[in-house]
Every structure is written in C-alpha cells, then in structure tokens.
Design a protein around this motif. Structure first.
Motif, PDB file in Angstrom:
ATOM      1  N   THR A   1       0.818  -1.217   0.000  1.00 20.61           N
ATOM      2  CA  THR A   1       0.000   0.000   0.000  1.00 20.61           C
ATOM      3  C   THR A   1       0.852   1.268   0.000  1.00 20.61           C
ATOM      4  N   ASN A   2       2.171   1.105  -0.110  1.00 21.13           N
ATOM      5  CA  ASN A   2       3.106   2.227  -0.164  1.00 21.13           C
ATOM      6  C   ASN A   2       2.987   3.127   1.070  1.00 21.13           C
ATOM      7  N   ASN A   3       2.882   2.487   2.231  1.00 28.20           N
ATOM      8  CA  ASN A   3       2.863   3.224   3.492  1.00 28.20           C
ATOM      9  C   ASN A   3       4.159   3.004   4.262  1.00 28.20           C
ATOM     10  N   GLN A   4       4.502   3.989   5.091  1.00 26.78           N
ATOM     11  CA  GLN A   4       5.790   3.959   5.784  1.00 26.78           C
ATOM     12  C   GLN A   4       5.705   3.468   7.218  1.00 26.78           C
ATOM     13  N   ILE A   5       4.576   3.701   7.861  1.00 21.65           N
ATOM     14  CA  ILE A   5       4.418   3.335   9.270  1.00 21.65           C
ATOM     15  C   ILE A   5       3.093   2.609   9.457  1.00 21.65           C
ATOM     16  N   GLY A   6       3.153   1.456  10.110  1.00 14.92           N
ATOM     17  CA  GLY A   6       1.944   0.746  10.494  1.00 14.92           C
ATOM     18  C   GLY A   6       1.568   1.112  11.917  1.00 14.92           C
ATOM     19  N   ILE A   7       0.341   1.580  12.088  1.00  7.44           N
ATOM     20  CA  ILE A   7      -0.180   1.903  13.417  1.00  7.44           C
ATOM     21  C   ILE A   7      -1.007   0.696  13.841  1.00  7.44           C
ATOM     22  N   VAL A   8      -0.460  -0.088  14.760  1.00  4.87           N
ATOM     23  CA  VAL A   8      -1.036  -1.398  15.069  1.00  4.87           C
ATOM     24  C   VAL A   8      -2.070  -1.257  16.179  1.00  4.87           C
ATOM     25  N   GLU A   9      -3.307  -1.595  15.846  1.00  4.44           N
ATOM     26  CA  GLU A   9      -4.418  -1.431  16.774  1.00  4.44           C
ATOM     27  C   GLU A   9      -4.722  -2.700  17.576  1.00  4.44           C
ATOM     28  N   GLY A  10      -4.115  -3.814  17.216  1.00  2.53           N
ATOM     29  CA  GLY A  10      -4.352  -5.046  17.954  1.00  2.53           C
ATOM     30  C   GLY A  10      -3.573  -6.198  17.354  1.00  2.53           C
ATOM     31  N   VAL A  11      -3.697  -7.382  17.974  1.00  2.00           N
ATOM     32  CA  VAL A  11      -2.973  -8.575  17.551  1.00  2.00           C
ATOM     33  C   VAL A  11      -3.941  -9.744  17.495  1.00  2.00           C
ATOM     34  N   GLN A  12      -3.856 -10.517  16.426  1.00  2.00           N
ATOM     35  CA  GLN A  12      -4.641 -11.747  16.336  1.00  2.00           C
ATOM     36  C   GLN A  12      -4.315 -12.672  17.502  1.00  2.00           C
ATOM     37  N   GLY A  13      -5.313 -13.436  17.914  1.00  2.00           N
ATOM     38  CA  GLY A  13      -5.038 -14.498  18.868  1.00  2.00           C
ATOM     39  C   GLY A  13      -4.516 -15.726  18.146  1.00  2.00           C
ATOM     40  N   HIS A  14      -3.932 -16.638  18.917  1.00  3.27           N
ATOM     41  CA  HIS A  14      -3.498 -17.899  18.315  1.00  3.27           C
ATOM     42  C   HIS A  14      -3.827 -19.072  19.230  1.00  3.27           C
ATOM     43  N   SER A  15      -3.974 -20.222  18.614  1.00  3.16           N
ATOM     44  CA  SER A  15      -4.194 -21.472  19.328  1.00  3.16           C
ATOM     45  C   SER A  15      -3.314 -22.533  18.677  1.00  3.16           C
ATOM     46  N   TRP A  16      -2.359 -23.059  19.453  1.00 11.00           N
ATOM     47  CA  TRP A  16      -1.406 -24.053  18.946  1.00 11.00           C
ATOM     48  C   TRP A  16      -1.720 -25.419  19.534  1.00 11.00           C
ATOM     49  N   TRP A  17      -1.676 -26.439  18.676  1.00  7.91           N
ATOM     50  CA  TRP A  17      -1.990 -27.809  19.094  1.00  7.91           C
ATOM     51  C   TRP A  17      -0.916 -28.786  18.639  1.00  7.91           C
ATOM     52  N   GLN A  18      -0.643 -29.767  19.489  1.00  8.59           N
ATOM     53  CA  GLN A  18       0.151 -30.934  19.104  1.00  8.59           C
ATOM     54  C   GLN A  18      -0.829 -32.075  18.859  1.00  8.59           C
ATOM     55  N   VAL A  19      -0.772 -32.670  17.680  1.00  6.99           N
ATOM     56  CA  VAL A  19      -1.698 -33.737  17.299  1.00  6.99           C
ATOM     57  C   VAL A  19      -0.901 -35.028  17.087  1.00  6.99           C
ATOM     58  N   GLU A  20      -1.388 -36.117  17.672  1.00 10.12           N
ATOM     59  CA  GLU A  20      -0.752 -37.421  17.472  1.00 10.12           C
ATOM     60  C   GLU A  20      -1.811 -38.416  16.997  1.00 10.12           C
ATOM     61  N   VAL A  21      -1.549 -39.027  15.850  1.00 11.26           N
ATOM     62  CA  VAL A  21      -2.460 -40.013  15.266  1.00 11.26           C
ATOM     63  C   VAL A  21      -1.797 -41.378  15.350  1.00 11.26           C
ATOM     64  N   GLN A  22      -2.487 -42.336  15.972  1.00  9.00           N
ATOM     65  CA  GLN A  22      -1.958 -43.688  16.126  1.00  9.00           C
ATOM     66  C   GLN A  22      -2.732 -44.637  15.215  1.00  9.00           C
ATOM     67  N   GLY A  23      -2.003 -45.298  14.312  1.00  6.25           N
ATOM     68  CA  GLY A  23      -2.599 -46.304  13.438  1.00  6.25           C
ATOM     69  C   GLY A  23      -1.937 -47.646  13.652  1.00  6.25           C
ATOM     70  N   GLN A  24      -1.537 -48.309  12.548  1.00  2.02           N
ATOM     71  CA  GLN A  24      -0.862 -49.603  12.639  1.00  2.02           C
ATOM     72  C   GLN A  24       0.261 -49.656  11.600  1.00  2.02           C
ATOM     73  N   ALA A  25       1.495 -49.789  12.090  1.00  2.00           N
ATOM     74  CA  ALA A  25       2.621 -49.946  11.176  1.00  2.00           C
ATOM     75  C   ALA A  25       2.546 -51.325  10.531  1.00  2.00           C
ATOM     76  N   ASN A  26       2.943 -51.385   9.233  1.00  2.00           N
ATOM     77  CA  ASN A  26       2.908 -52.673   8.549  1.00  2.00           C
ATOM     78  C   ASN A  26       3.779 -52.599   7.297  1.00  2.00           C
ATOM     79  N   HIS A  27       3.964 -53.740   6.681  1.00  2.00           N
ATOM     80  CA  HIS A  27       4.815 -53.840   5.499  1.00  2.00           C
ATOM     81  C   HIS A  27       4.172 -53.088   4.331  1.00  2.00           C
ATOM     82  N   ALA A  28       4.955 -52.241   3.659  1.00  2.00           N
ATOM     83  CA  ALA A  28       4.421 -51.409   2.578  1.00  2.00           C
ATOM     84  C   ALA A  28       4.085 -52.214   1.333  1.00  2.00           C
ATOM     85  N   GLY A  29       4.732 -53.352   1.170  1.00  2.00           N
ATOM     86  CA  GLY A  29       4.493 -54.121  -0.043  1.00  2.00           C
ATOM     87  C   GLY A  29       3.409 -55.167   0.083  1.00  2.00           C
TER      88      GLY A  29
END
Length: 406
Positions: free
Chosen positions: A198-226
């Motif tokens: 936008t060809n502006n020189q200074i950002g006047i910051v009025e707020g900050v987004q929130g965030h939510s971070w997650w660790q996800v673990e999916v358990q299946g079954q290991a097996n032979h690929a062939g």
C-alpha cells in the motif's frame, strides 16, 4: 525538545548483533538460552550500560535497562526480544530492542532526563521454538503462566528452562512483576506485505490476532508397505495428512480461522517401506476473533473424532494459546500524531503475528509500531527492511516514548 536518534549507530548495531549465532553457511539461529542467545544477551546488556541505563535481569530471564526519571511513576517501556527461529532473519525482535537502546543512549548523550523513567525490556523466549509456549517472559510478567510452571518447561530434547537459565547465567533475583510498565510501545518489522503493497511507511497497530497451537498425534498400525493392501491399512500418515488438509480447506473456504498452518510433521517409524503407524504434527490457528478461534478448536476436535470413527486413536494437546487483543486508543493516537508530524504515510492494521505486546496489554496501555518488510518476508534469511525505514521507525518510537514519558 524531541531527541533525534543516531540512525547510523542503530544500523551498525543491528548488523553486529546479526553476526551472533550466524554459522559458516550464513544461517542465523539464536534459540532461547542457547550459547548463541547467551552471547547476544551479554552484548545487549553491554550496550544498555553504555547507554547509561540501570540494568537488571528478572527471575524468568527478561533483561531490563532503565533511565532515571524525575518522578516515581511506573516506567514508560519499550522493547522486544532477541531470540530467533531456526535459520532466521536479522530484524525480528532485535530491531525493537536496539531501537529502544538507541533512544536511551541518545538521551544519555544529550543530557535529557524525562519526567517518567524510560525502560527497555528484552523478553526471554518470545519465539517458543526451543521452549513452548512462546512469549514466556511476558506471560510470566503478567501471570498468564506461573513462574514455577515456566521454569519447569522442557525443550524437545529434555532441557529444563530453569536449569538453562542458571547454566547460561541468565537469571536474576527480581520477580518479573516487581517493576511493571506504566505503558508499553513495541516497535517491530511488519513481517507481512501490507505496508509495502500500500506504499505506506508506518503501520499503526491497533491489535494482535489471537493464536491457538496444538500438538496432534495419530496412532494407526505400522505394517509392510508391499504386502498390506490399501483397503486393509491403518496408515497414520495418510490420516494425519487428511486431517491437516481438511483444516486448511476449512480456513480457506470458511475463514474459520483466518489462517491455519501445519508447521511440523513426523512419521514413525519413518521408513520408506513401512506403512506409518504413528504421525505427529502441529497446528497453528490464528484469528482476530476469540469466538472464531474457539470455532477452529472445535473443528479440530470434530475432525479428530472422525478419524477415531475410522479406527485411529487421536490425541490432542494444547501447547500455546493467546487471546486476540486490541490496544490502547490513546497510544494508537500518539503514534498517529507522531507520524503525521513527520508527514509519513500510515496504515492502521491488526498484527497477524504474536508479540510480547499482546501479553503486556493486559497490565498497562499498550500499542505497536510497524515498519515495512521487503516482500513481506520474515522468519527467513531474506527478511529485510530498507535502512531509511528502519531509522524512521526508530525515530517515531523515540517521539512517542518521549511524549509519553513527559
């Protein structure tokens, strides 16, 4: 009289700090409380002392450097962080810290004493790469996380935050909440493309987004690929990728949330000829609406239940959360006035990235100043801002902090 900073000194110090943690291949990495971060902390404290500041470290590792004021009011504070992500740019965090130090040194050299003390804070573990959650130094200061909980946080490789504070000599005996800011202004590169576009020189910051971070673990079954037919597999990798894709598509189509990112993904056993039995990945949701952020969390749980209906086990663990915040209208107006006085082009905006300012806003009037990022690039070696923009942003910070302190 408004102090005029020394832009050349600011640029030279930015360049010098960027050498700490840079390897022979040119990659810059200063993870929190690493040996590289410890050397950078020592350098920053030396510069604070050269600026005539009273310097101390609190019990979570935040560095403080303060000028003396004529009254006993809580300090007008600025600052940011100097820890980095892996293979980082040179400006994220460091720019705001060094601009604050430049203001203190300018006041010291010119013999200017503010009515209210001015303080620079260097927050520990802002990035949250080595130790999660992020924003740890500011979280403890505002009691979002207790000091004991923070000191017990462990890295991915098992190091404890409190032990690493002691090992690196980065701890003090002052409680983080003992000297709270009266107000706070954080200067930062935008880390996005809007100001440049936008060809502006200074950002006047009025707020900050929130965030939510997650660790996800999916358990299946290991097996032979062939030898394992496709219809008889419980492929945790495929299930994890399907879940991740569904979250991304929902953000793209429904804007719930505004952005969703899968930043890490690992498969076990991680062999080319084995169907993965386990998959782990992270999810980063961000939005300016707390309600939308909660909807995204609900969506994640719904998708996980669908995988469980298909025969997988899914474990979800929340690893970091910060609610959206909106900054002080008075400080936002002060930034606007300072930029207008220097006839700069400005843009009012919401930050998409997390910053310590969003935590500090819980305890005092707070706002942020942005300068353009070339190409909108950050958290990358190509991160850059034009020298003239860096100097002008630091000058606007000086103008605003000086005005608030007087």
């Amino acid at each position: 009289m408004t102090p005029e900073i020394n832009g050349d000194r600011l640029l030279a110090r930015l360049e010098a700090l960027a050498t700490i943690g840079r390897n022979r291949s040119g990659e810059l990495t200063r993870l929190a409380l690493s040996d590289e971060d410890t050397r950078a902390r020592s350098q920053v404290m030396q510069w604070l002392e050269e600026a005539g500041a009273r310097v101390w470290i609190d019990r979570i590792g935040n560095i403080h450097g303060a000028s003396s004021g004529e009254n006993a009011q809580p300090a007008v504070c600025t600052g940011s962080h100097i820890d980095t992500v892996i293979n980082a740019g040179a400006l994220d965090g460091s720019y705001g810290v060094l601009a604050g130090i430049e203001l203190l040194q300018t006041l010291h050299e010119q013999g200017l004493k503010p009515a209210t003390s001015i303080e620079v804070i260097v927050f520990s573990n802002e990035e949250g790469v080595r130790f999660t959650p992020d924003l740890l130094g500011s979280r403890v200061m505002v009691k979002d996380v207790s000091l004991s909980e923070a000191l017990a946080v462990e890295s991915r490789t098992g190091e404890q935050f409190g032990s690493e504070l002691k090992r690196s000599g980065s701890t003090g005996d002052v409680d983080p909440w003992q000297h709270l800011p009266g107000s706070f202004v954080e200067l930062h590169i935008e880390q996005g493309p809007l100001l440049e576009a936008t060809n502006n020189q200074i950002g006047i910051v009025e707020g900050v987004q929130g965030h939510s971070w997650w660790q996800v673990e999916v358990q299946g079954q290991a097996n032979h690929a062939g030898t394992t037919p496709m219809h008889l597999r419980r492929d945790a990798g495929q299930a994890a990728m399907r879940l991740a894709q569904n979250l991304s598509e929902h953000a793209s189509r429904q804007s719930v949330p505004a952005v969703a990112t899968v930043g890490t993904l690992s498969l076990v056993p991680g062999a080319i000829n084995v169907v993965p039995g386990q998959a782990r990945f992270t999810v980063d949701f961000r939005d300016a609406s707390a309600d939308v952020l909660r909807q995204a969390d609900i969506r994640l749980h719904q998708e996980a239940r669908q995988l469980e209906d298909d025969g997988f086990r899914v474990d979800l663990r929340s690893i970091s959360r910060a609610e959206p915040v909106f900054f002080s209208a008075d400080i936002v107006a002060a930034i606007s006035n300072a930029a207008n006085a220097r006839t700069l082009r400005t843009l009012r905006m919401i930050s998409g990235a997390s910053h310590d300012a969003q935590m500090i806003s819980r305890i005092c009037p707070t706002a942020m100043i942005f300068v353009p990022s070339v190409g909108g690039i950050s958290h990358h070696p190509a991160e850059a801002t034009n020298a003239a923009d860096l100097i002008m942003g630091a000058q606007i910070l000086a103008d605003v902090v000086w005005a608030l302190a007087n």
